[in-house]
Design an enzyme around this catalytic site. Structure first.
Site, PDB file in Angstrom:
ATOM      1  N   SER A 111     -38.941  -0.845  22.967  1.00  0.00           N
ATOM      2  CA  SER A 111     -38.702  -1.974  22.068  1.00  0.00           C
ATOM      3  C   SER A 111     -38.189  -3.177  22.881  1.00  0.00           C
ATOM      4  CB  SER A 111     -37.751  -1.545  20.956  1.00  0.00           C
ATOM      5  OG  SER A 111     -37.769  -2.447  19.879  1.00  0.00           O
ATOM      6  N   ASP A 250     -45.986   2.054  13.612  1.00  0.00           N
ATOM      7  CA  ASP A 250     -44.963   1.311  14.357  1.00  0.00           C
ATOM      8  C   ASP A 250     -44.743  -0.086  13.779  1.00  0.00           C
ATOM      9  OD1 ASP A 250     -43.280   0.414  16.473  1.00  0.00           O
ATOM     10  OD2 ASP A 250     -44.447   1.583  17.920  1.00  0.00           O
ATOM     11  N   HIS A 277     -41.874   3.835  15.283  1.00  0.00           N
ATOM     12  CA  HIS A 277     -41.314   3.084  16.405  1.00  0.00           C
ATOM     13  C   HIS A 277     -40.694   3.970  17.481  1.00  0.00           C
ATOM     14  CE1 HIS A 277     -40.157  -0.717  18.132  1.00  0.00           C
ATOM     15  NE2 HIS A 277     -38.859  -0.497  18.033  1.00  0.00           N
TER      16      HIS A 277
END
Length: 298
Positions: A111, A250, A277
């Site tokens: 991320s 995601d 995610h």
């Protein structure tokens, strides 16, 4: 049977301390993997499953809590001028030198960590051997567009609650948190949250300084200093083999990830069909196997 050795410590950085954790034996002959957690404002806990790569690949795996988070120095009184991309790049450089691995290492960023890893890689550091960008957007405008699209799929009453509190500036309310969790259970982690994920979110709640300053009150309401961030025009400068990871559900949607695939010269992309995610949590074994295979004997 005992697992790989674990060593913890602190690196001094600009009068503060960066906490780190090293899993695996030194001098294995293979360059270590350094893991960059997300946020900005998360902790290493939720990406700790990557430590299992030490046993799978015979190399050290290095985790750390970025400044302001976890076991590193907290600085609740610092403002937006302090919490910058450049700060976290300098902290990473400092840690690599402190651990003596700056001459040869791999990076894996999840991320925000992938965004930070890309920022590091475009500078073409001599010791960087490969890069894994996991669940990361190539720009925050793309991330926000993706979030807006995903929010259209939420129940109408959930979306109405989110909008009401975002407009009213009451995103700290319990009602907002409950509605936010509906999105998170769909697009952040689709399985019951294991302890390491819960610990990270609890840590954000305990000290949201970095997260609120750079991101905002939630994954999809980005009003912090990163809201206009983009690396798209610089991606062609990444000169190492790169693996992209994302989940079918995601919040980092294909459109948000696509510029990495289009512009990094040596790149491959793996999508995990049952994940959102956090493929490293939701489909852990398959995700770790993919990273191990990518690292190979490098």
């Amino acid at each position: 049977m005992t697992g790989p050795a674990v060593v913890e410590g602190f690196a001094e950085f600009r009068g503060h301390r960066t906490w780190y954790r090293v899993t695996g034996p030194p001098a294995s002959g293979r360059a270590p993997l350094v893991v960059l957690h997300g946020g900005p404002g998360c902790t290493h806990d939720y990406v700790l499953s990557f430590a299992e790569l030490a046993a799978l690949t015979g190399r050290q795996v290095i985790h750390y809590d970025q400044l302001g988070n976890g076991r590193s120095t907290h600085l609740r009184d610092r403002g937006a001028d302090f919490w910058t991309v450049e700060l976290f790049l300098a902290e990473l450089d400092n840690l690599l030198v402190h651990l003596g691995v700056d001459g040869g290492y791999h990076l894996l960023g999840q991320s925000w960590g992938g965004m930070l890893g890309a920022e590091h890689a475009v500078r073409r550091p001599a010791g960087l051997r490969s890069l894994v960008i996991a669940d990361s957007p190539a720009s925050m405008p793309l991330w926000l567009a993706a979030a807006a699209g995903l929010r259209l799929g939420l129940p109408a009453e959930v979306e109405a609650t989110l909008r009401e509190h975002e407009a009213g500036g009451t995103t700290g309310s319990a009602e907002y948190a409950t509605a936010m969790r509906v999105f998170y259970d769909r697009h952040v982690c689709r399985i019951p949250w294991p302890d390491e994920v819960a610990r990270t979110f609890a840590a954000i709640d305990d000290d949201p300084t970095v997260y609120h300053t750079m991101n905002g009150p939630s994954e999809f309401h980005v009003v912090g200093t990163l809201r206009n961030w983009s690396i798209i025009d610089r991606l062609s400068r990444i000169a190492v083999p790169t693996l992209l990871i994302s989940g079918r559900y995601d919040e980092a949607t294909p459109a948000a990830v696509q510029p990495y695939a289009d512009r990094i010269p040596d790149v491959r992309w793996q999508v995990f069909e049952e994940s959102s995610h956090m493929p490293h949590v939701e489909e852990k074994d398959a995700c770790l196997a993919a990273v191990a295979g990518f690292l190979g004997d490098r």
